[in-house]
Motif scaffolding. Sequence first.
Motif, PDB file in Angstrom:
ATOM      1  N   ARG A   1      -6.170   2.689  -6.479  1.00 54.14           N
ATOM      2  CA  ARG A   1      -7.242   2.514  -5.502  1.00 54.14           C
ATOM      3  C   ARG A   1      -8.138   3.746  -5.405  1.00 54.14           C
TER       4      ARG A   1
ATOM      5  N   THR B   1      -2.184   0.655  -4.868  1.00 55.59           N
ATOM      6  CA  THR B   1      -1.857  -0.549  -4.112  1.00 55.59           C
ATOM      7  C   THR B   1      -1.385  -1.616  -5.099  1.00 55.59           C
TER       8      THR B   1
ATOM      9  N   ASP C   1       0.859  -1.188   0.000  1.00 54.09           N
ATOM     10  CA  ASP C   1       0.000   0.000   0.000  1.00 54.09           C
ATOM     11  C   ASP C   1       0.891   1.232   0.000  1.00 54.09           C
TER      12      ASP C   1
END
Length: 333
Positions: free
Chosen positions: A214, A92, A73
């Motif tokens: 994301r 991510t 992440d």
Amino acid sequence: MKPKKLVSALVVLAVVVIVFFMLGPLYIVNEGEQAVVIRFGEIVGVTTEAGLHFKTPVLDNVVRYPQRILAWDGEAQRIPTAEQQFIWVDTTARWRIIDPARFYASVTTVQSAYGRLDELIDSTVRNVITANRLSEAVRNSNVINEIVRDPAGALTDAELEDADGTEELQRLLEVDVRQPSISRGRQTLADQMLRESRPSMGQFGIELIDVVVRQIRYSEDLTESVYDRMVSERNREAQALRSDGEGQRLRILGQLENERARIISGAEEQADRVRGTADAEAARIYSTAYLQDPNFFAFYRSVQSYRETMPRFRKTLTTDMDYFRFLYSETGN
């Protein structure tokens, strides 16, 4: 004597075996793990199968790594697009260790691997976003332009029939809701990030499985400009409605004034006609009365005149004149 020697030998052998096992000649690799055996800083073995394995006691050291898929992440980055509009991009990725020996030789620890992933993926994400327009980064398709919408501020059929200058008003109220067409889209950019990042991972014994964008959000300055544009569009629509309302107000006031003038003109015409008829009738009655009894008619008219004029006299010096002749005699003599 021989039995004693045998017992002693067995005891010594047992002690040696116990010491040997205490020094740790065995190590366990759990399911979902892999291990690298290190001897004096040099890799002497790699184990990828779960189970019980042997190593050289004291000399060998076992370093274990996860064999499962791991998640990366990244920190959200403030990146300019091709139009120099800044956006926050949060990405991510999924990765795994496919070559434990190379992984140990290049980065050694999983924490260090995350640091390398930060450098490589973040750099690739920045390069890809910077080379593309904002619309390419935030959308995946052109389906937004296929949605049928009523234009903002559109008038109904009844309003179109009643409104004045509706074509101009409708033109002012029309807002172009079509978005720029895209040729690539967010998923394609994510695939490009994966392709450009993956070759660099082999040197670390890492396989990069995928890269996913994301979240993308506007930066503060871009958000402010979007709000300003929305406010400007709403103000333009409001000004168009106010202008049209003012035009309709003036039109209605003009119609009311014309109607008022028409009604007053008709009323005055009718009043003049009634007054003319009444005056003619009065003249006829007076003429008829005069012809029937001229003396009584003169007396009646003089009395009416006295009633109207004498209350306005502040003083009367004399009544010795022809006008007052009926004050002294009903015949006026």
